[in-house]
Design a protein around this motif. Structure first.
Motif, PDB file in Angstrom:
ATOM      1  N   SER A   9      44.185  37.671  36.519  1.00 21.50           N
ATOM      2  CA  SER A   9      45.422  38.250  37.041  1.00 21.50           C
ATOM      3  C   SER A   9      45.406  38.317  38.571  1.00 21.50           C
ATOM      4  O   SER A   9      46.418  38.064  39.223  1.00 21.50           O
ATOM      5  N   LEU A  10      44.243  38.642  39.139  1.00 25.90           N
ATOM      6  CA  LEU A  10      44.119  38.674  40.603  1.00 25.90           C
ATOM      7  C   LEU A  10      44.420  37.297  41.195  1.00 25.90           C
ATOM      8  O   LEU A  10      45.150  37.183  42.180  1.00 25.90           O
ATOM      9  N   VAL A  11      43.843  36.274  40.592  1.00 26.28           N
ATOM     10  CA  VAL A  11      44.069  34.910  41.089  1.00 26.28           C
ATOM     11  C   VAL A  11      45.541  34.547  40.970  1.00 26.28           C
ATOM     12  O   VAL A  11      46.142  34.007  41.906  1.00 26.28           O
ATOM     13  N   ALA A  12      46.140  34.843  39.827  1.00 29.31           N
ATOM     14  CA  ALA A  12      47.554  34.509  39.629  1.00 29.31           C
ATOM     15  C   ALA A  12      48.443  35.224  40.638  1.00 29.31           C
ATOM     16  O   ALA A  12      49.413  34.653  41.142  1.00 29.31           O
ATOM     17  N   GLN A  13      48.098  36.464  40.956  1.00 25.11           N
ATOM     18  CA  GLN A  13      48.926  37.251  41.857  1.00 25.11           C
ATOM     19  C   GLN A  13      48.726  36.882  43.331  1.00 25.11           C
ATOM     20  O   GLN A  13      49.672  36.913  44.115  1.00 25.11           O
ATOM     21  N   TYR A  14      47.496  36.522  43.707  1.00 21.07           N
ATOM     22  CA  TYR A  14      47.195  36.338  45.126  1.00 21.07           C
ATOM     23  C   TYR A  14      46.884  34.899  45.548  1.00 21.07           C
ATOM     24  O   TYR A  14      46.556  34.660  46.704  1.00 21.07           O
ATOM     25  N   LEU A  15      46.997  33.938  44.654  1.00 17.47           N
ATOM     26  CA  LEU A  15      46.616  32.561  44.991  1.00 17.47           C
ATOM     27  C   LEU A  15      47.420  31.978  46.149  1.00 17.47           C
ATOM     28  O   LEU A  15      46.895  31.218  46.956  1.00 17.47           O
ATOM     29  N   SER A  16      48.650  32.364  46.279  1.00 15.60           N
ATOM     30  CA  SER A  16      49.478  31.817  47.361  1.00 15.60           C
ATOM     31  C   SER A  16      49.585  32.759  48.554  1.00 15.60           C
ATOM     32  O   SER A  16      50.480  32.607  49.386  1.00 15.60           O
ATOM     33  N   THR A  17      48.663  33.705  48.662  1.00 17.48           N
ATOM     34  CA  THR A  17      48.664  34.657  49.772  1.00 17.48           C
ATOM     35  C   THR A  17      47.373  34.503  50.576  1.00 17.48           C
ATOM     36  O   THR A  17      46.446  33.808  50.147  1.00 17.48           O
ATOM     37  N   PRO A  18      47.271  35.177  51.712  1.00 21.31           N
ATOM     38  CA  PRO A  18      46.019  35.130  52.478  1.00 21.31           C
ATOM     39  C   PRO A  18      44.827  35.760  51.747  1.00 21.31           C
ATOM     40  O   PRO A  18      43.679  35.517  52.101  1.00 21.31           O
ATOM     41  N   ALA A  19      45.085  36.529  50.705  1.00 22.57           N
ATOM     42  CA  ALA A  19      44.009  37.162  49.944  1.00 22.57           C
ATOM     43  C   ALA A  19      43.454  36.256  48.847  1.00 22.57           C
ATOM     44  O   ALA A  19      42.624  36.680  48.041  1.00 22.57           O
ATOM     45  N   ALA A  20      43.883  35.009  48.820  1.00 25.62           N
ATOM     46  CA  ALA A  20      43.448  34.081  47.772  1.00 25.62           C
ATOM     47  C   ALA A  20      41.932  33.893  47.774  1.00 25.62           C
ATOM     48  O   ALA A  20      41.319  33.798  46.707  1.00 25.62           O
ATOM     49  N   ALA A  21      41.333  33.841  48.933  1.00 19.25           N
ATOM     50  CA  ALA A  21      39.886  33.624  49.013  1.00 19.25           C
ATOM     51  C   ALA A  21      39.128  34.745  48.304  1.00 19.25           C
ATOM     52  O   ALA A  21      38.215  34.486  47.509  1.00 19.25           O
ATOM     53  N   LEU A  22      39.504  35.963  48.559  1.00 21.94           N
ATOM     54  CA  LEU A  22      38.827  37.086  47.918  1.00 21.94           C
ATOM     55  C   LEU A  22      39.099  37.107  46.419  1.00 21.94           C
ATOM     56  O   LEU A  22      38.186  37.357  45.618  1.00 21.94           O
ATOM     57  N   ALA A  23      40.321  36.835  46.021  1.00 23.66           N
ATOM     58  CA  ALA A  23      40.657  36.822  44.595  1.00 23.66           C
ATOM     59  C   ALA A  23      39.840  35.754  43.858  1.00 23.66           C
ATOM     60  O   ALA A  23      39.309  36.014  42.771  1.00 23.66           O
ATOM     61  N   CYS A  24      39.721  34.583  44.448  1.00 28.50           N
ATOM     62  CA  CYS A  24      38.953  33.509  43.813  1.00 28.50           C
ATOM     63  C   CYS A  24      37.453  33.806  43.824  1.00 28.50           C
ATOM     64  O   CYS A  24      36.737  33.440  42.889  1.00 28.50           O
ATOM     65  N   ALA A  25      36.984  34.466  44.872  1.00 24.16           N
ATOM     66  CA  ALA A  25      35.572  34.852  44.924  1.00 24.16           C
ATOM     67  C   ALA A  25      35.260  35.881  43.837  1.00 24.16           C
ATOM     68  O   ALA A  25      34.215  35.807  43.176  1.00 24.16           O
ATOM     69  N   VAL A  26      36.146  36.829  43.634  1.00 30.65           N
ATOM     70  CA  VAL A  26      35.968  37.816  42.560  1.00 30.65           C
ATOM     71  C   VAL A  26      35.982  37.104  41.210  1.00 30.65           C
ATOM     72  O   VAL A  26      35.153  37.369  40.337  1.00 30.65           O
ATOM     73  N   TYR A  27      36.908  36.188  41.048  1.00 27.49           N
ATOM     74  CA  TYR A  27      37.044  35.428  39.809  1.00 27.49           C
ATOM     75  C   TYR A  27      35.746  34.673  39.479  1.00 27.49           C
ATOM     76  O   TYR A  27      35.197  34.800  38.393  1.00 27.49           O
ATOM     77  N   ALA A  28      35.249  33.904  40.430  1.00 33.16           N
ATOM     78  CA  ALA A  28      34.021  33.146  40.207  1.00 33.16           C
ATOM     79  C   ALA A  28      32.815  34.076  40.076  1.00 33.16           C
ATOM     80  O   ALA A  28      31.905  33.809  39.286  1.00 33.16           O
ATOM     81  N   GLY A  29      32.815  35.163  40.830  1.00 36.12           N
ATOM     82  CA  GLY A  29      31.724  36.130  40.747  1.00 36.12           C
ATOM     83  C   GLY A  29      31.617  36.772  39.379  1.00 36.12           C
ATOM     84  O   GLY A  29      30.509  37.028  38.880  1.00 36.12           O
ATOM     85  N   VAL A  30      32.745  37.024  38.750  1.00 34.24           N
ATOM     86  CA  VAL A  30      32.728  37.560  37.385  1.00 34.24           C
ATOM     87  C   VAL A  30      32.045  36.561  36.454  1.00 34.24           C
ATOM     88  O   VAL A  30      31.258  36.938  35.585  1.00 34.24           O
ATOM     89  N   PHE A  31      32.293  35.275  36.667  1.00 33.52           N
ATOM     90  CA  PHE A  31      31.662  34.275  35.817  1.00 33.52           C
ATOM     91  C   PHE A  31      30.172  34.123  36.114  1.00 33.52           C
ATOM     92  O   PHE A  31      29.402  33.731  35.230  1.00 33.52           O
ATOM     93  N   VAL A  32      29.735  34.449  37.320  1.00 35.18           N
ATOM     94  CA  VAL A  32      28.295  34.494  37.607  1.00 35.18           C
ATOM     95  C   VAL A  32      27.647  35.550  36.717  1.00 35.18           C
ATOM     96  O   VAL A  32      26.626  35.305  36.064  1.00 35.18           O
ATOM     97  N   VAL A  33      28.246  36.725  36.672  1.00 37.74           N
ATOM     98  CA  VAL A  33      27.706  37.828  35.860  1.00 37.74           C
ATOM     99  C   VAL A  33      27.762  37.474  34.374  1.00 37.74           C
ATOM    100  O   VAL A  33      26.803  37.721  33.622  1.00 37.74           O
ATOM    101  N   ILE A  34      28.867  36.895  33.922  1.00 36.92           N
ATOM    102  CA  ILE A  34      28.990  36.502  32.518  1.00 36.92           C
ATOM    103  C   ILE A  34      27.938  35.457  32.170  1.00 36.92           C
ATOM    104  O   ILE A  34      27.288  35.529  31.114  1.00 36.92           O
ATOM    105  N   ASN A  35      27.722  34.487  33.069  1.00 35.12           N
ATOM    106  CA  ASN A  35      26.732  33.453  32.806  1.00 35.12           C
ATOM    107  C   ASN A  35      25.324  34.039  32.757  1.00 35.12           C
ATOM    108  O   ASN A  35      24.520  33.645  31.908  1.00 35.12           O
TER     109      ASN A  35
END
Length: 117
Positions: A9-35
């Motif tokens: 949801s963060l990525v969907a909401q912020y992908l086209s904003t300046p906060a996209a980098a942080l949203a995508c980092a959180v997204y990928a970081g969650v998958f680090v923990v899941i992995n």
């Protein structure tokens, strides 16, 4: 309960904003923990082979272990790359899912072969 919808949801909401980098980092970081969690579960299952079906071969265990270990560096790299280019980060995550979708499929044995019929 799963945590994946929140970063999605963060990525969907912020992908086209300046906060996209942080949203995508959180997204990928969650998958680090899941992995990490999934690898811990896998290593627990294959340790001493007590939780594996007797028909599972050592070569299959090694092959699946190598594939699972690929996730940690790729998701870690994806987390770091999110600050440089969020789209590349999402692309790496997507490529990894496609890789796993095609390489983790193993043909199921017929029910009769498991019970010796």
């Amino acid at each position: 309960m799963t945590v994946v919808p929140f970063p999605t949801s963060l990525v969907a909401q912020y992908l086209s904003t300046p906060a996209a980098a942080l949203a995508c980092a959180v997204y990928a970081g969650v998958f680090v923990v899941i992995n990490l969690s999934y690898n811990l579960l896998w290593w627990t299952a294959v340790r001493e082979r007590r939780l594996l079906h007797p028909t599972v071969t050592d070569s299959l265990v090694k092959r699946l272990t190598r594939r699972l270990l690929l996730g940690l560096p790729v998701y870690g790299l994806s987390t770091l790359l999110a600050f440089w280019n969020p789209s590349v980060s999402l692309g790496l995550c997507s490529c990894l899912w496609i890789f796993w979708a095609f390489t983790f499929y193993e043909a199921s044995p017929s029910p009769g072969s498991l019970i010796g019929v």
